[in-house]
Design an enzyme around this catalytic site. Structure first.
Site, PDB file in Angstrom:
ATOM      1  N   TYR A 157      -8.591  -6.683  16.056  1.00 47.66           N
ATOM      2  CA  TYR A 157      -7.627  -7.569  15.375  1.00 47.66           C
ATOM      3  C   TYR A 157      -8.026  -9.045  15.538  1.00 47.66           C
ATOM      4  O   TYR A 157      -8.029  -9.806  14.576  1.00 47.66           O
ATOM      5  CB  TYR A 157      -6.240  -7.306  15.976  1.00 47.66           C
ATOM      6  CG  TYR A 157      -5.096  -8.076  15.375  1.00 47.66           C
ATOM      7  CD1 TYR A 157      -4.427  -7.596  14.244  1.00 47.66           C
ATOM      8  CD2 TYR A 157      -4.649  -9.276  15.935  1.00 47.66           C
ATOM      9  CE1 TYR A 157      -3.356  -8.290  13.705  1.00 47.66           C
ATOM     10  CE2 TYR A 157      -3.580  -9.971  15.403  1.00 47.66           C
ATOM     11  CZ  TYR A 157      -2.933  -9.475  14.288  1.00 47.66           C
ATOM     12  OH  TYR A 157      -1.871 -10.171  13.753  1.00 47.66           O
ATOM     13  N   VAL A 206      -5.709  -3.188   0.107  1.00 45.12           N
ATOM     14  CA  VAL A 206      -6.496  -4.430   0.032  1.00 45.12           C
ATOM     15  C   VAL A 206      -7.956  -4.248   0.439  1.00 45.12           C
ATOM     16  O   VAL A 206      -8.786  -5.101   0.134  1.00 45.12           O
ATOM     17  CB  VAL A 206      -5.875  -5.581   0.865  1.00 45.12           C
ATOM     18  CG1 VAL A 206      -4.575  -6.054   0.267  1.00 45.12           C
ATOM     19  CG2 VAL A 206      -5.737  -5.208   2.336  1.00 45.12           C
ATOM     20  N   ALA A 241     -10.973 -10.261  16.278  1.00 39.46           N
ATOM     21  CA  ALA A 241     -12.242 -10.539  15.583  1.00 39.46           C
ATOM     22  C   ALA A 241     -11.961 -10.818  14.109  1.00 39.46           C
ATOM     23  O   ALA A 241     -12.526 -11.740  13.505  1.00 39.46           O
ATOM     24  CB  ALA A 241     -13.195  -9.353  15.727  1.00 39.46           C
ATOM     25  N   SER A 262       0.824  -1.218   0.000  1.00 42.78           N
ATOM     26  CA  SER A 262       0.000   0.000   0.000  1.00 42.78           C
ATOM     27  C   SER A 262       0.852   1.259   0.000  1.00 42.78           C
ATOM     28  O   SER A 262       0.568   2.207  -0.714  1.00 42.78           O
ATOM     29  CB  SER A 262      -0.986   0.015   1.173  1.00 42.78           C
ATOM     30  OG  SER A 262      -0.317   0.053   2.406  1.00 42.78           O
ATOM     31  N   ILE A 300       6.331 -13.243  15.611  1.00 42.45           N
ATOM     32  CA  ILE A 300       7.311 -13.357  14.519  1.00 42.45           C
ATOM     33  C   ILE A 300       8.055 -12.021  14.400  1.00 42.45           C
ATOM     34  O   ILE A 300       7.429 -10.951  14.499  1.00 42.45           O
ATOM     35  CB  ILE A 300       6.589 -13.673  13.178  1.00 42.45           C
ATOM     36  CG1 ILE A 300       5.715 -14.935  13.286  1.00 42.45           C
ATOM     37  CG2 ILE A 300       7.597 -13.817  12.027  1.00 42.45           C
ATOM     38  CD1 ILE A 300       6.422 -16.252  13.531  1.00 42.45           C
ATOM     39  N   ASN A 347      -2.315 -11.876   3.181  1.00 38.14           N
ATOM     40  CA  ASN A 347      -1.400 -11.664   4.306  1.00 38.14           C
ATOM     41  C   ASN A 347      -1.454 -10.237   4.852  1.00 38.14           C
ATOM     42  O   ASN A 347      -1.183 -10.023   6.034  1.00 38.14           O
ATOM     43  CB  ASN A 347       0.022 -12.001   3.831  1.00 38.14           C
ATOM     44  CG  ASN A 347       1.086 -11.413   4.732  1.00 38.14           C
ATOM     45  OD1 ASN A 347       1.425 -11.981   5.775  1.00 38.14           O
ATOM     46  ND2 ASN A 347       1.625 -10.254   4.367  1.00 38.14           N
ATOM     47  N   LYS A 372      -9.078 -11.882  12.814  1.00 40.81           N
ATOM     48  CA  LYS A 372      -8.290 -13.118  12.669  1.00 40.81           C
ATOM     49  C   LYS A 372      -9.147 -14.367  12.893  1.00 40.81           C
ATOM     50  O   LYS A 372      -9.009 -15.367  12.186  1.00 40.81           O
ATOM     51  CB  LYS A 372      -7.088 -13.094  13.616  1.00 40.81           C
ATOM     52  CG  LYS A 372      -6.067 -11.999  13.284  1.00 40.81           C
ATOM     53  CD  LYS A 372      -5.517 -12.146  11.872  1.00 40.81           C
ATOM     54  CE  LYS A 372      -4.414 -11.157  11.560  1.00 40.81           C
ATOM     55  NZ  LYS A 372      -3.898 -11.305  10.194  1.00 40.81           N
TER      56      LYS A 372
HETATM   57  P1  NAP Z   1       4.255  -5.868   8.768  1.00 41.72           P
HETATM   58  O1  NAP Z   1       5.703  -6.134   8.951  1.00 41.72           O
HETATM   59  O2  NAP Z   1       3.660  -4.672   9.417  1.00 41.72           O
HETATM   60  O3  NAP Z   1       3.935  -5.850   7.199  1.00 41.72           O
HETATM   61  C1  NAP Z   1       2.617  -5.624   6.776  1.00 41.72           C
HETATM   62  C2  NAP Z   1       2.530  -5.725   5.271  1.00 41.72           C
HETATM   63  O4  NAP Z   1       1.162  -5.494   4.894  1.00 41.72           O
HETATM   64  C3  NAP Z   1       3.358  -4.672   4.560  1.00 41.72           C
HETATM   65  O5  NAP Z   1       3.864  -5.215   3.366  1.00 41.72           O
HETATM   66  C4  NAP Z   1       2.340  -3.575   4.260  1.00 41.72           C
HETATM   67  O6  NAP Z   1       2.675  -2.826   3.094  1.00 41.72           O
HETATM   68  C5  NAP Z   1       1.101  -4.406   3.971  1.00 41.72           C
HETATM   69  N1  NAP Z   1      -0.142  -3.655   4.162  1.00 41.72           N
HETATM   70  C6  NAP Z   1      -0.623  -3.083   5.290  1.00 41.72           C
HETATM   71  N2  NAP Z   1      -1.802  -2.506   5.043  1.00 41.72           N
HETATM   72  C7  NAP Z   1      -2.085  -2.723   3.734  1.00 41.72           C
HETATM   73  C8  NAP Z   1      -3.178  -2.380   2.891  1.00 41.72           C
HETATM   74  N3  NAP Z   1      -4.221  -1.683   3.354  1.00 41.72           N
HETATM   75  N4  NAP Z   1      -3.120  -2.784   1.599  1.00 41.72           N
HETATM   76  C9  NAP Z   1      -2.066  -3.476   1.119  1.00 41.72           C
HETATM   77  N5  NAP Z   1      -1.015  -3.823   1.868  1.00 41.72           N
HETATM   78  C10 NAP Z   1      -1.025  -3.449   3.166  1.00 41.72           C
HETATM   79  O7  NAP Z   1       3.377  -7.088   9.302  1.00 41.72           O
HETATM   80  P2  NAP Z   1       3.775  -8.642   9.487  1.00 41.72           P
HETATM   81  O8  NAP Z   1       4.203  -8.817  10.889  1.00 41.72           O
HETATM   82  O9  NAP Z   1       4.617  -9.111   8.389  1.00 41.72           O
HETATM   83  O10 NAP Z   1       2.312  -9.290   9.378  1.00 41.72           O
HETATM   84  C11 NAP Z   1       1.859  -9.937   8.197  1.00 41.72           C
HETATM   85  C12 NAP Z   1       0.599 -10.718   8.534  1.00 41.72           C
HETATM   86  O11 NAP Z   1       0.904 -11.676   9.548  1.00 41.72           O
HETATM   87  C13 NAP Z   1      -0.534  -9.851   9.087  1.00 41.72           C
HETATM   88  O12 NAP Z   1      -1.761 -10.330   8.615  1.00 41.72           O
HETATM   89  C14 NAP Z   1      -0.408 -10.064  10.584  1.00 41.72           C
HETATM   90  O13 NAP Z   1      -1.621  -9.852  11.249  1.00 41.72           O
HETATM   91  C15 NAP Z   1       0.024 -11.516  10.634  1.00 41.72           C
HETATM   92  N6  NAP Z   1       0.681 -11.896  11.883  1.00 41.72           N
HETATM   93  C16 NAP Z   1       1.861 -11.343  12.256  1.00 41.72           C
HETATM   94  C17 NAP Z   1       2.444 -11.751  13.455  1.00 41.72           C
HETATM   95  C18 NAP Z   1       3.765 -11.210  13.923  1.00 41.72           C
HETATM   96  O14 NAP Z   1       4.157 -11.543  15.058  1.00 41.72           O
HETATM   97  N7  NAP Z   1       4.503 -10.434  13.135  1.00 41.72           N
HETATM   98  C19 NAP Z   1       1.807 -12.697  14.259  1.00 41.72           C
HETATM   99  C20 NAP Z   1       0.594 -13.213  13.856  1.00 41.72           C
HETATM  100  C21 NAP Z   1       0.028 -12.823  12.657  1.00 41.72           C
HETATM  101  P3  NAP Z   1       2.944  -1.223   3.147  1.00 41.72           P
HETATM  102  O15 NAP Z   1       4.136  -1.014   4.002  1.00 41.72           O
HETATM  103  O16 NAP Z   1       3.140  -0.861   1.726  1.00 41.72           O
HETATM  104  O17 NAP Z   1       1.703  -0.635   3.776  1.00 41.72           O
END
Ligand code: NAP
Length: 252
Positions: free
Chosen positions: A160, A69, A162, A42, A193, A95, A164
């Site tokens: 969040y 998204v 809700a 984004s 992570i 994701n 997930k």
């Molecule tokens: P992150 O490092 O914050 O990265 C988020 C990604 O999503 C970035 O590429 C961001 O792109 C993109 N994004 C955010 N809003 C967007 C939108 N409206 N449209 C398109 N792209 C968008 O997060 P992450 O930790 O990798 O998390 C990835 C997924 O894993 C998420 O669904 C998160 O809930 C899940 N998760 C993460 C963890 C953890 O511990 N890290 C644990 C459980 C679940 P831009 O920078 O361009 O906005």
């Protein structure tokens, strides 16, 4: 780490939110395993371009699409563009996610709506756009990234969790709707992570979560990506409607 081999050779994948973090690792892993990959972001254009350069460096095709998204129309546009430019679509990985935490008695309508729009509606948008392609070819893999907190709830994250939990139920229903068309629909639920999303957590909450992890360490994005690549491959052909936790035993 040893490579997985050409698990998804010749396939075409979309990974939403793949400029950074877990999505970036998934996009790179699918390319390493033989797929052409369309990446989506984004705001982080430079980071997205860097991922694309790495994918092309592996000899795979890559398409970079800027799209929020939460837009239903943009999701359809991206799927159409991928089919036109990369020839088809086989794998949809949803994701992209955000968090806007707050205890329930202080949560604003805006915090609630923003997180539901990106983390739940965003998943519907991309699955809904991909499914007609999958039904037509009677082949498709959907892997949705949820969270262990969608299974148990988490203090200050009603919006969040809700979303997930909704992803998990939504994916099970899709598995039932699409089983007769050879379309597998599964969820990967990460624990803590090491990404920017976690860097932004306050130290006390992070420490508390870290102590829950049986393996004694925070997971790496690539450890989630490995499981996504498996579920996106024909090695997982008899798995559907499942949620696989990648959490070092955090939820156990
Ligand atoms: P992150 O490092 O914050 O990265 C988020 C990604 O999503 C970035 O590429 C961001 O792109 C993109 N994004 C955010 N809003 C967007 C939108 N409206 N449209 C398109 N792209 C968008 O997060 P992450 O930790 O990798 O998390 C990835 C997924 O894993 C998420 O669904 C998160 O809930 C899940 N998760 C993460 C963890 C953890 O511990 N890290 C644990 C459980 C679940 P831009 O920078 O361009 O906005």
């Amino acid at each position: 780490m040893a490579t997985l081999g050409k698990l998804v050779e010749g396939k075409v994948a979309i990974v939403t939110g793949s400029s950074r973090g877990i999505g970036r690792a998934i996009a790179l892993k699918l390319a390493e395993c033989g797929a052409d990959v369309a990446i989506n972001y984004s705001k982080s254009a430079d980071a997205a371009k860097e991922v694309a350069a790495q994918i092309e460096g592996m000899g795979r095709k890559c398409l970079v699409v800027q799209a929020d998204v939460s837009s239903f129309a943009d999701a359809q546009k991206m799927v159409d563009e991928v089919v036109e430019k990369l020839g088809t679509l086989d794998i949809m990985v949803c994701n992209a996610g955000i968090n806007k935490d707050g205890v329930i008695w202080k949560m604003t309508e805006e915090q609630w709506d923003q997180v539901i729009d990106v983390n739940l509606k965003g998943y519907f948008n991309y699955c809904r756009a991909a499914i007609p392609v999958f039904r037509e070819k009677q082949y498709g893999k959907i892997v949705n990234i949820a969270s262990i907190n969608g299974l148990r709830g988490k203090f200050g994250q009603s919006n969040y969790t809700a979303a997930k939990g909704g992803i998990i139920a939504f994916t099970k229903t899709m598995a039932r709707d699409l089983g007769n068309k050879n379309i597998n629909c599964n969820v990967v639920a990460p624990g803590l992570i090491a990404t920017e999303m976690v860097q932004a957590m306050d130290e006390e909450a992070k420490d508390k979560s870290r102590k829950e992890i049986i393996l004694g360490r925070i997971g790496e994005p690539e450890e989630v990506a490995n499981v996504v690549a498996f579920l996106a491959s024909d090695f997982a052909s008899h798995i559907t409607g499942q949620t696989l936790n990648v959490d070092g035993g955090q939820l156990m």
